[in-house]
Design a protein around this motif. Structure first.
Motif, mmCIF file in Angstrom:
data_model
loop_
_atom_site.group_PDB
_atom_site.id
_atom_site.type_symbol
_atom_site.label_atom_id
_atom_site.label_comp_id
_atom_site.label_asym_id
_atom_site.label_seq_id
_atom_site.Cartn_x
_atom_site.Cartn_y
_atom_site.Cartn_z
ATOM 1 N N PHE A 82 0.825 -1.202 0.000
ATOM 2 C CA PHE A 82 0.000 0.000 0.000
ATOM 3 C C PHE A 82 0.865 1.261 0.000
ATOM 4 C CE2 PHE A 82 -3.446 -2.784 1.492
ATOM 5 C CZ PHE A 82 -4.451 -2.367 0.637
ATOM 6 N N LEU A 83 1.883 1.291 0.870
ATOM 7 C CA LEU A 83 2.717 2.486 0.985
ATOM 8 C C LEU A 83 3.488 2.774 -0.304
ATOM 9 C CD1 LEU A 83 4.086 1.957 4.605
ATOM 10 C CD2 LEU A 83 2.482 3.749 3.850
ATOM 11 N N SER A 84 3.874 1.710 -1.047
ATOM 12 C CA SER A 84 4.604 1.930 -2.299
ATOM 13 C C SER A 84 3.718 2.545 -3.386
ATOM 14 C CB SER A 84 5.186 0.621 -2.800
ATOM 15 O OG SER A 84 4.145 -0.303 -3.098
ATOM 16 N N ARG A 85 2.391 2.408 -3.279
ATOM 17 C CA ARG A 85 1.487 2.960 -4.268
ATOM 18 C C ARG A 85 0.933 4.333 -3.851
ATOM 19 N NH1 ARG A 85 -2.524 -1.600 -6.605
ATOM 20 N NH2 ARG A 85 -2.902 0.174 -8.000
ATOM 21 N N MET A 86 1.195 4.697 -2.617
ATOM 22 C CA MET A 86 0.723 6.006 -2.144
ATOM 23 C C MET A 86 1.662 7.116 -2.618
ATOM 24 S SD MET A 86 -0.408 4.931 1.740
ATOM 25 C CE MET A 86 -0.723 6.622 2.264
ATOM 26 N N ARG A 87 1.183 8.331 -2.524
ATOM 27 C CA ARG A 87 2.022 9.478 -2.856
ATOM 28 C C ARG A 87 3.197 9.523 -1.888
ATOM 29 N NH1 ARG A 87 -2.885 12.103 -2.468
ATOM 30 N NH2 ARG A 87 -2.043 13.261 -0.654
ATOM 31 N N PRO A 88 4.327 9.996 -2.309
ATOM 32 C CA PRO A 88 5.487 10.020 -1.415
ATOM 33 C C PRO A 88 5.262 10.807 -0.123
ATOM 34 C CG PRO A 88 6.178 10.366 -3.650
ATOM 35 C CD PRO A 88 4.676 10.414 -3.665
ATOM 36 N N ASP A 89 4.581 11.944 -0.200
ATOM 37 C CA ASP A 89 4.367 12.732 1.015
ATOM 38 C C ASP A 89 3.408 12.034 1.971
ATOM 39 O OD1 ASP A 89 2.242 12.927 -0.719
ATOM 40 O OD2 ASP A 89 1.858 15.047 -0.295
ATOM 41 N N ALA A 90 2.392 11.387 1.438
ATOM 42 C CA ALA A 90 1.430 10.701 2.292
ATOM 43 C C ALA A 90 2.073 9.481 2.941
ATOM 44 C CB ALA A 90 0.203 10.285 1.480
ATOM 45 N N SER A 91 2.848 8.686 2.153
ATOM 46 C CA SER A 91 3.510 7.513 2.718
ATOM 47 C C SER A 91 4.563 7.929 3.745
ATOM 48 C CB SER A 91 4.164 6.690 1.610
ATOM 49 O OG SER A 91 5.162 7.456 0.939
ATOM 50 N N ALA A 92 5.260 9.060 3.526
ATOM 51 C CA ALA A 92 6.268 9.529 4.479
ATOM 52 C C ALA A 92 5.611 9.941 5.791
ATOM 53 C CB ALA A 92 7.034 10.699 3.894
ATOM 54 N N ALA A 93 4.435 10.573 5.714
ATOM 55 C CA ALA A 93 3.729 10.996 6.932
ATOM 56 C C ALA A 93 3.277 9.773 7.723
ATOM 57 C CB ALA A 93 2.538 11.872 6.562
ATOM 58 N N VAL A 94 2.825 8.730 7.018
ATOM 59 C CA VAL A 94 2.385 7.516 7.710
ATOM 60 C C VAL A 94 3.591 6.808 8.325
ATOM 61 C CG1 VAL A 94 1.337 5.236 7.423
ATOM 62 C CG2 VAL A 94 0.340 7.224 6.300
ATOM 63 N N MET A 95 4.725 6.765 7.620
ATOM 64 C CA MET A 95 5.924 6.090 8.138
ATOM 65 C C MET A 95 6.448 6.791 9.388
ATOM 66 S SD MET A 95 6.887 3.362 6.264
ATOM 67 C CE MET A 95 8.662 3.248 6.328
ATOM 68 N N SER A 96 6.325 8.107 9.406
ATOM 69 C CA SER A 96 6.793 8.846 10.580
ATOM 70 C C SER A 96 5.904 8.615 11.793
ATOM 71 C CB SER A 96 6.848 10.350 10.266
ATOM 72 O OG SER A 96 5.534 10.831 9.958
ATOM 73 N N ALA A 97 4.656 8.277 11.580
ATOM 74 C CA ALA A 97 3.727 8.027 12.676
ATOM 75 C C ALA A 97 3.788 6.586 13.176
ATOM 76 C CB ALA A 97 2.303 8.372 12.250
ATOM 77 N N LEU A 98 4.448 5.697 12.455
ATOM 78 C CA LEU A 98 4.550 4.278 12.842
ATOM 79 C C LEU A 98 5.640 4.077 13.890
ATOM 80 C CD1 LEU A 98 4.276 2.516 9.334
ATOM 81 C CD2 LEU A 98 2.543 2.512 11.176
ATOM 82 N N ASP A 99 5.591 2.906 14.508
ATOM 83 C CA ASP A 99 6.647 2.513 15.428
ATOM 84 C C ASP A 99 7.936 2.347 14.631
ATOM 85 O OD1 ASP A 99 7.345 1.391 18.189
ATOM 86 O OD2 ASP A 99 8.016 -0.210 16.815
ATOM 87 N N PRO A 100 9.054 2.770 15.144
ATOM 88 C CA PRO A 100 10.297 2.688 14.377
ATOM 89 C C PRO A 100 10.630 1.268 13.899
ATOM 90 C CG PRO A 100 10.583 4.107 16.259
ATOM 91 C CD PRO A 100 9.236 3.478 16.421
ATOM 92 N N GLN A 101 10.409 0.274 14.728
ATOM 93 C CA GLN A 101 10.717 -1.100 14.318
ATOM 94 C C GLN A 101 9.826 -1.555 13.149
ATOM 95 O OE1 GLN A 101 13.274 -2.704 15.732
ATOM 96 N NE2 GLN A 101 13.012 -4.442 14.282
ATOM 97 N N VAL A 102 8.544 -1.184 13.225
ATOM 98 C CA VAL A 102 7.616 -1.543 12.133
ATOM 99 C C VAL A 102 7.993 -0.767 10.867
ATOM 100 C CG1 VAL A 102 5.209 -1.501 11.405
ATOM 101 C CG2 VAL A 102 5.798 -2.088 13.756
ATOM 102 N N ALA A 103 8.296 0.513 11.016
ATOM 103 C CA ALA A 103 8.665 1.329 9.863
ATOM 104 C C ALA A 103 9.933 0.781 9.209
ATOM 105 C CB ALA A 103 8.859 2.778 10.301
ATOM 106 N N TYR A 104 10.872 0.290 10.034
ATOM 107 C CA TYR A 104 12.110 -0.280 9.475
ATOM 108 C C TYR A 104 11.814 -1.551 8.668
ATOM 109 C CZ TYR A 104 16.669 -2.554 9.282
ATOM 110 O OH TYR A 104 17.809 -3.192 8.854
ATOM 111 N N SER A 105 10.981 -2.419 9.189
ATOM 112 C CA SER A 105 10.656 -3.671 8.463
ATOM 113 C C SER A 105 9.992 -3.372 7.121
ATOM 114 C CB SER A 105 9.733 -4.537 9.322
ATOM 115 O OG SER A 105 10.350 -4.894 10.546
ATOM 116 N N ILE A 106 9.063 -2.381 7.149
ATOM 117 C CA ILE A 106 8.386 -2.032 5.891
ATOM 118 C C ILE A 106 9.384 -1.414 4.917
ATOM 119 C CG2 ILE A 106 6.629 -0.540 4.887
ATOM 120 C CD1 ILE A 106 5.025 -0.887 7.495
#
Length: 218
Positions: free
Chosen positions: A180-204
């Motif tokens: 899902f994140l790879s198909r989202m706009r870069p700014d929207a996916s970046a905002a979601v990644m920043s709101a995630l837990d760091p460990q989860v964001a790293y795995s994704i």
């Protein structure tokens, strides 16, 4: 003188005797003609007797030949019928002919069975090809529908606030979330990644980087 006359009278021929002159001896020409006539007659007799003998010999030969032929025919047939070697050969030939006929019938049956099997295989192949084509159409339709659904979800996640979308992405599997994140706009996916837990964001992030690692670079 009287006795002499009496003597002449006694020598005279009697009255009943013939007075014709004696026959003349045959001449040489007459003798030759008589001899030739007798020779011709004898030759004719010999020729006639020879022809008679020759004809009788031919008749006897024909008679004996026909009798021998008539007598030989049944004996030959009897020999052919009663000969054990000939009977065995005839039986073997008949047995071989029967075996050949049976083999020909088997080959005919096998060829017919093979023809029927080939027709069935062709029908099954045709049905399989048709089913494959229908399946491909169905998969295409499903992929298009799924792609539309994913596109709609991507639009939904893009329009959500990052704090609201972050819990959803944390509950997803890393591969699913990376898609899902790879198909989202870069700014929207970046905002979601920043709101995630760091460990989860790293795995994704690792999964997303691995997907694009094999892509050709300019």
């Amino acid at each position: 003188m009287k006795p002499a006359k009496e003597a002449r009278v006694g020598k005279a021929a009697p009255s009943g005797a013939s007075t014709k002159p004696p026959a003349k001896a045959p001449t040489r020409k007459a003798r030759r003609r008589l001899g030739r006539g007798s020779l011709v007659l004898i030759a004719t007799l010999f020729a006639t007797s020879g022809m008679i003998r020759f004809g009788s010999g031919i008749a006897e030969a024909f008679a004996t030949g026909s009798e021998s032929a008539h007598s030989a025919e049944p004996s030959a047939g009897a020999d052919c019928v009663t000969e054990p070697g000939v009977l065995m050969m005839l039986q073997e030939v008949q047995a071989r002919e029967q075996k050949l006929a049976e083999r020909e019938q088997l080959l005919t049956d096998r060829s017919q069975a093979i023809g029927l099997a080939e027709k069935r295989i062709e029908q099954r192949l045709a049905s399989l090809v048709e089913a494959e084509q229908n399946l491909a159409k169905t998969v295409t339709i499903a992929d298009e529908a799924a792609d539309k659904d994913v596109s709609r979800l991507v639009t939904v996640y893009e329009n959500m606030k990052p704090k609201e979308a972050a819990p959803l992405f944390s509950a997803m599997a890393p591969d699913f979330a990376a898609g899902f994140l790879s198909r989202m706009r870069p700014d929207a996916s970046a905002a979601v990644m920043s709101a995630l837990d760091p460990q989860v964001a790293y795995s994704i992030s690792v999964i997303m980087a691995g997907r694009n690692a094999g892509a050709p670079q300019q």
